[in-house]
Design an enzyme around this catalytic site. Structure first.
Site, short mmCIF file in Angstrom:
data_model
loop_
_atom_site.label_atom_id
_atom_site.label_comp_id
_atom_site.label_asym_id
_atom_site.label_seq_id
_atom_site.Cartn_x
_atom_site.Cartn_y
_atom_site.Cartn_z
N GLU A 107 0.85 -1.19 0.00
CA GLU A 107 0.00 0.00 0.00
C GLU A 107 0.88 1.24 0.00
O GLU A 107 1.93 1.27 0.65
CB GLU A 107 -0.89 -0.01 1.25
CG GLU A 107 -1.94 1.07 1.32
CD GLU A 107 -2.87 0.86 2.51
OE1 GLU A 107 -3.62 1.80 2.82
OE2 GLU A 107 -2.83 -0.23 3.14
N ASP A 109 0.19 5.32 0.69
CA ASP A 109 -0.86 6.20 1.20
C ASP A 109 -0.48 7.67 1.13
O ASP A 109 0.60 8.06 1.59
CB ASP A 109 -1.16 5.90 2.68
CG ASP A 109 -1.79 4.54 2.88
OD1 ASP A 109 -2.44 4.05 1.94
OD2 ASP A 109 -1.63 3.98 3.97
N GLU A 111 -2.67 10.81 2.69
CA GLU A 111 -3.87 11.18 3.43
C GLU A 111 -3.76 12.66 3.82
O GLU A 111 -2.77 13.07 4.43
CB GLU A 111 -4.01 10.32 4.69
CG GLU A 111 -4.19 8.84 4.38
CD GLU A 111 -4.40 7.99 5.61
OE1 GLU A 111 -5.12 6.98 5.51
OE2 GLU A 111 -3.86 8.34 6.68
N ASN A 126 2.31 6.97 4.23
CA ASN A 126 2.73 5.68 4.78
C ASN A 126 2.92 4.72 3.61
O ASN A 126 2.26 4.86 2.56
CB ASN A 126 1.68 5.14 5.76
CG ASN A 126 2.23 4.08 6.68
OD1 ASN A 126 3.40 3.69 6.61
ND2 ASN A 126 1.39 3.59 7.59
N ASP A 200 -11.19 11.10 15.58
CA ASP A 200 -10.49 10.61 16.77
C ASP A 200 -8.98 10.84 16.70
O ASP A 200 -8.30 10.76 17.72
CB ASP A 200 -10.79 9.12 16.99
CG ASP A 200 -10.44 8.26 15.78
OD1 ASP A 200 -10.48 8.78 14.66
OD2 ASP A 200 -10.15 7.07 15.97
#
Length: 290
Positions: A107, A109, A111, A126, A200
């Protein structure tokens, strides 16, 4: 099969793939190459006929799309205009992901962590290889990504992964499999984008929550480009025979390294490779000596 024999077999297969010269390149409307998955995903056209895809988030639903094709190596570019005003708690993503067993997944990433009004966006990155992630690096963007479109790119070839913003390299991961460091090399990936709620942890470690009175939160996407190796039946066809194939053998040159260092010095705010609290007994091997 022993690890060494398995790796040798995989490398032999990969070398055979390289001998086939062909490249797939996205053309036409974005939705010719993308599947709209769920949520409030809209397609619009501007006055010049250029297609824009919007992803929106509200209290009840997220939105996402993905590439129709899987890719083994390539250069992927997307122009994105992020959620304006108070976007605290929201995350807009651009990432690549394999479809096999999760414990062995790869993967890449990007974000974009939302912000309360007047604060800069954070780009959280990541990279996973063979199921192992934990390679987080974060950057403060040096422009307002909500005022206009900016180009975010992933370049992935057998030598390196580069994350690029408006042509400037911001993160590099080299292939160091000779040192037994996992690198995404054998598994095809799809490109995905989504918007979702992560109040969160997304904004100031979760201290600032999502203000749902500001919903819907919308990010815009246009000018998707993919020059890549794609699947044809049972074979993977990789390319160096195209007029646009420099990505396949690309390595970051001296000027690129200078720009990467400048981004690190001016804009990087977190690097797992220097997090002594997280790694009190020594950093991961790809970090080198610290």
């Amino acid at each position: 099969m022993a690890r060494g024999a398995r790796r040798a077999r995989l490398l032999a297969s990969l070398q055979a793939i390289y001998l086939i010269l062909a490249v797939s390149q996205v053309a036409g409307d974005m939705t010719d190459s993308l599947d709209l998955l769920w949520g409030n995903t809209q397609v619009e056209y501007d006055s010049s006929g250029r297609q824009t895809v919007s992803l929106s988030l509200d209290r009840w639903t997220t939105s996402a799309f993905r590439s129709k094709s899987t890719h083994l190596f390539g250069r992927f570019d997307m122009d994105i205009k992020l959620v304006p005003r108070d976007s605290a708690g929201t995350i807009t993503t651009l990432y690549m992901l394999t479809e096999g067993a999760w414990e062995e997944h790869d993967e890449v990433d990007l974000e974009f962590l939302g912000n309360s009004s007047g604060e800069p966006y954070t780009l959280h990155t990541n990279i996973y290889a063979r199921g192992r992630g934990g390679r987080e690096k974060q950057y403060r963007l040096w422009f307002d990504p909500t005022q206009d479109f900016h180009t975010y790119s992933i370049l992935w070839n057998p030598k390196e992964i580069l994350i690029i913003v408006d042509g400037t390299p911001v993160r590099q991961m080299k292939n160091q499999q000779r040192k037994d460091i996992p690198f995404p090399l054998y598994q095809p990936m799809r490109l995905y984008s989504s918007i979702w709620n992560a109040e969160d942890w997304a904004t100031q470690g979760g201290r600032v929550k999502t203000d749902w009175s500001q919903a819907p939160f919308t990010s815009l996407f246009r000018n998707y480009s993919a020059v890549s190796c794609v699947s044809q039946k049972t074979a993977w066809i990789c390319g160096r025979g195209s007029s646009d194939s420099s990505w396949f053998t690309h390595v970051l040159d001296e000027e690129g390294q200078r720009k990467l260092k400048e981004v690190d010095e001016k804009h990087k705010i977190y690097d797992y490779c220097v997090d002594s609290r997280r790694y009190p007994n020594g950093y991961p091997p790809e970090c080198g000596s610290q």
